[in-house]
Design a protein around this motif. Structure first.
Motif, PDB file in Angstrom:
ATOM      1  N   SER A   2      33.778 -66.148  83.880  1.00  0.00           N
ATOM      2  CA  SER A   2      32.869 -67.068  82.940  1.00  0.00           C
ATOM      3  C   SER A   2      33.622 -67.282  81.515  1.00  0.00           C
ATOM      4  CB  SER A   2      31.713 -66.451  82.792  1.00  0.00           C
ATOM      5  OG  SER A   2      30.948 -67.144  81.962  1.00  0.00           O
ATOM      6  N   ALA A   3      34.248 -66.420  80.790  1.00  0.00           N
ATOM      7  CA  ALA A   3      35.046 -66.612  79.524  1.00  0.00           C
ATOM      8  C   ALA A   3      36.073 -67.616  79.758  1.00  0.00           C
ATOM      9  CB  ALA A   3      35.371 -65.243  78.916  1.00  0.00           C
ATOM     10  N   ASP A  24      34.689 -70.995  80.027  1.00  0.00           N
ATOM     11  CA  ASP A  24      34.030 -71.485  78.454  1.00  0.00           C
ATOM     12  C   ASP A  24      35.631 -71.970  77.885  1.00  0.00           C
ATOM     13  OD1 ASP A  24      31.607 -70.845  79.128  1.00  0.00           O
ATOM     14  OD2 ASP A  24      31.561 -69.044  78.150  1.00  0.00           O
ATOM     15  N   SER A  25      36.430 -71.421  78.000  1.00  0.00           N
ATOM     16  CA  SER A  25      38.034 -71.829  77.276  1.00  0.00           C
ATOM     17  C   SER A  25      38.122 -73.215  77.798  1.00  0.00           C
ATOM     18  CB  SER A  25      38.968 -70.877  77.321  1.00  0.00           C
ATOM     19  OG  SER A  25      38.600 -69.707  77.321  1.00  0.00           O
ATOM     20  N   ARG A  32      35.885 -75.859  76.604  1.00  0.00           N
ATOM     21  CA  ARG A  32      36.085 -76.025  75.160  1.00  0.00           C
ATOM     22  C   ARG A  32      37.432 -76.982  74.945  1.00  0.00           C
ATOM     23  NH1 ARG A  32      34.586 -70.937  74.162  1.00  0.00           N
ATOM     24  NH2 ARG A  32      36.593 -70.256  74.141  1.00  0.00           N
ATOM     25  N   ARG A  39      33.776 -79.797  83.995  1.00  0.00           N
ATOM     26  CA  ARG A  39      33.349 -78.826  85.011  1.00  0.00           C
ATOM     27  C   ARG A  39      33.481 -78.953  86.395  1.00  0.00           C
ATOM     28  NH1 ARG A  39      30.339 -74.318  83.801  1.00  0.00           N
ATOM     29  NH2 ARG A  39      29.288 -73.703  85.706  1.00  0.00           N
TER      30      ARG A  39
END
Ligand code: HH2
Length: 286
Positions: A170-171, A174-175, A178, A183
């Protein structure tokens, strides 16, 4: 650029492996000439055979990520992969993928005709890779891997593997978001055999539905010929196809949307069986 979603929900997407390395754990050197150069004709012939077997995506790799593998300089990785991607792009309309952790290699591959960047490190090796993908409109596969292939099996520690892999993937997602990767162009992969022991690989494979529900993204898995199958069956690398097919069927039953395999013909059968059983399940698990 190949259109929209290369990993649609309604099918099991099959990614055929084309390793142009001397040292990949199961097929190293197979597509090289005796002097060590990549044999582009052999790569194209092998790629077309994978497509005939049912591959939707061909994944070209110029650096082995097996346990203990040494990193390859990016210039060498580009020299191995970009020309064959160009040759494949001329030979087939099928989507092409570059298996790399490095932004510069991804950039060269995208210029040569790739549509997918498959980063087993989930942007941990080179965070700049996400910007390259964002600019190109390609699809990004984010794998789960702690550390480096060279040392990843040395000190494997999870309290709750499923939970930690979900959190760390999940991290990575997110990167990527960003950096501007939409998605709809992200696929996640729990990284079977990447810094994991047998029980971790089993927990991940048996609970793919839970990862998929939690991350809300298509899930790719790559069990093909890996060490955990050897531990379960006693089979050496060269004889792990049957166990691979079994693992693929179960992975699809458990929630996989895509499979990365060396033998696409086997995976087609596995996907047919796994998907039919998944559709027949009464519990609603993704
Ligand atoms: N496994 C390997 C390489 N790339 N990519 C994804 N997304 N998922 C995987 O499980 C995966 C991957 C390792 O397999 P292989 O390419 O056969 O070997 P090597 O890394 O030695 O080239």
């Amino acid at each position: 650029m190949a259109e929209a979603t290369l990993f649609p929900r309604g099918r099991v997407t099959l990614m055929g492996v084309l390793n142009v390395t001397p040292d990949s754990f199961s097929d190293g050197g197979r597509l090289l000439r005796p002097g060590g150069d990549v044999d582009a004709d052999a790569v194209v012939a092998c790629g077309l055979a994978l497509v005939a077997d049912g591959a939707h995506v061909l994944d070209v790799g110029g650096e082995s990520t097996r346990p203990g593998a040494q990193a390859v300089p990016e210039s060498e990785e580009i020299a191995r992969t970009a020309p064959v991607l160009e040759a494949l792009a001329k030979a087939t309309p099928v989507a092409l993928s570059i298996d790399t952790r490095k932004g510069r290699v991804a950039e060269a591959a995208l210029a040569a005709g790739a549509h997918v960047v498959n980063d087993v490190s989930g942007l941990r090796f080179d965070p700049g890779l996400a910007r390259v993908v964002a600019r190109s409109g390609a699809t990004l596969v984010l794998g789960h891997l702690r550390g480096e292939p060279e040392t990843m099996q040395e000190d494997v520690q999870f309290e709750d593997c499923l939970e930690e892999v979900a959190r760390e993937l999940s991290a990575s997602v997110d990167s990527a978001l960003r950096a501007g990767v939409p998605r709809e162009r992200i696929v996640v992969d729990p990284g079977i055999g990447f810094g994991k022991q047998l029980d971790h690989n089993l927990v991940l494979l048996a609970n793919l539905w839970s990862l998929r529900a939690r991350l809300g993204l298509p899930l790719l898995v790559g069990p093909s010929r890996k060490g955990f199958l050897g531990l379960l069956t006693g089979d050496p690398v060269a004889a792990r196809e049957r166990a691979t097919v079994a693992a693929c069927a179960i992975a699809v039953f458990a929630g996989a949307d895509a499979l990365r395999v060396h033998d696409v013909a086997g995976a087609v059968r596995a996907a047919a069986v796994g998907a039919a059983l998944r559709a027949a399940r009464r519990e609603d698990r993704a």
